[in-house]
Design a protein around this motif. Sequence first.
Motif, mmCIF file in Angstrom:
data_model
loop_
_atom_site.group_PDB
_atom_site.id
_atom_site.type_symbol
_atom_site.label_atom_id
_atom_site.label_comp_id
_atom_site.label_asym_id
_atom_site.label_seq_id
_atom_site.Cartn_x
_atom_site.Cartn_y
_atom_site.Cartn_z
ATOM 1 N N MET A 69 35.178 66.411 33.232
ATOM 2 C CA MET A 69 34.397 67.343 32.419
ATOM 3 C C MET A 69 33.717 68.404 33.279
ATOM 4 O O MET A 69 33.453 69.521 32.809
ATOM 5 N N ASP A 73 36.743 72.937 31.028
ATOM 6 C CA ASP A 73 35.995 73.333 29.837
ATOM 7 C C ASP A 73 36.753 72.875 28.600
ATOM 8 O O ASP A 73 37.906 72.428 28.666
ATOM 9 N N ARG A 74 36.119 72.999 27.447
ATOM 10 C CA ARG A 74 36.787 72.690 26.184
ATOM 11 C C ARG A 74 38.052 73.525 26.043
ATOM 12 O O ARG A 74 38.045 74.726 26.325
ATOM 13 N N SER A 99 36.867 67.332 25.022
ATOM 14 C CA SER A 99 37.829 68.264 24.408
ATOM 15 C C SER A 99 38.800 68.809 25.442
ATOM 16 O O SER A 99 39.189 69.976 25.408
#
Length: 355
Positions: A69, A73-74, A99
Amino acid sequence: MTAVDLRSDTVTQPTVAMREAMMAAPLGDDVFGDDPSVNALQAHIAAITGKEAALFMASGTQSNLCGMMAHCDRGDEYIVGQNAHTYRYEGGGAAVLGSIQPQPLAQDAAGLMRLEDIAAAIKPDDPHFARTRLLCLENTWNGQPMPQAYLQQATDLARQHGLATHLDGARVFNAAVARGGDAFQNLRDIVDLFDSVSICFSKGLGAPVGSALCGSRELIDRARRWRKMVGGGLRQSGLLAAAAHHALDHHVARLADDHALAQRLAQGLSNIKGLSVRSAQTNIVFVDVADGLGPDLLSHLERLGVRATGLIGLRFVTHLDVDAAGIDHAIACTQAFFSEGASQTASRSAGTAVY
């Protein structure tokens, strides 16, 4: 005889000296950053790995998650092996909580993804695709040290395409010791290839809890925020950090003892008709059992005080709470299963729980 627990190297108990180190540890509040024992451990493992900073985590799963994470990033993507721990055995955390889309690739028996497959999986800069940002590898792989040349080639490929690299090094000290010579220099040779590495203290090193994420100061600052968000901000965690620090100082060289015991076990089991031994390069031995009798053998061993697991064939893991007598007992109990007649033993063990 005392039970011989070969399910995993996570079952170890803290040694007397480790418990004494824990009780003597000076404490503070690590969420405020002032636990001296945590700070000392983080500085120590950062120096050992040659990284700018390190962050103490509750587990290897948490360390890998926060590392991924922090890198991504998402809507980003990480490339990973189809059977890698970060993809298959960590609850889908990167996808669910971060995500981050996994791009799993096929692996061979040694856990290697083909370099051509890695290159082909890297997406172009196009809004139709997730952005490929990270390559994740694992060392050791099912008890096998990853070839250094492969690690070099794979991380070189990643850098050529602008990807970051992360190593799930839960048992990377086993890989370092298995190479022979200076284990700490061997470790540096491995982790220097990666932007970040997660190292477990609670497996072969024998600490009761904990892992560390090591990387650049910027990456660790981002990971610290994620650690708090996933509930990993601990208070007087110096008690646990002291155990990990003791393990680094006293339990690295002795991993060679675990490897020798695994070889002893593999050799003994390989002489038993009906068994096929697959791996014993470090402290993990995989065994295939003929005629589908694996569950019955596990039940038989359990009744005689020998514990193993059967998720990927039969798996036996040596560690600091196992000695030569325990290994010989495990071999003798396995031999007895086949000597008595597998069908008879299977009939007796019907309905017995398998662990």
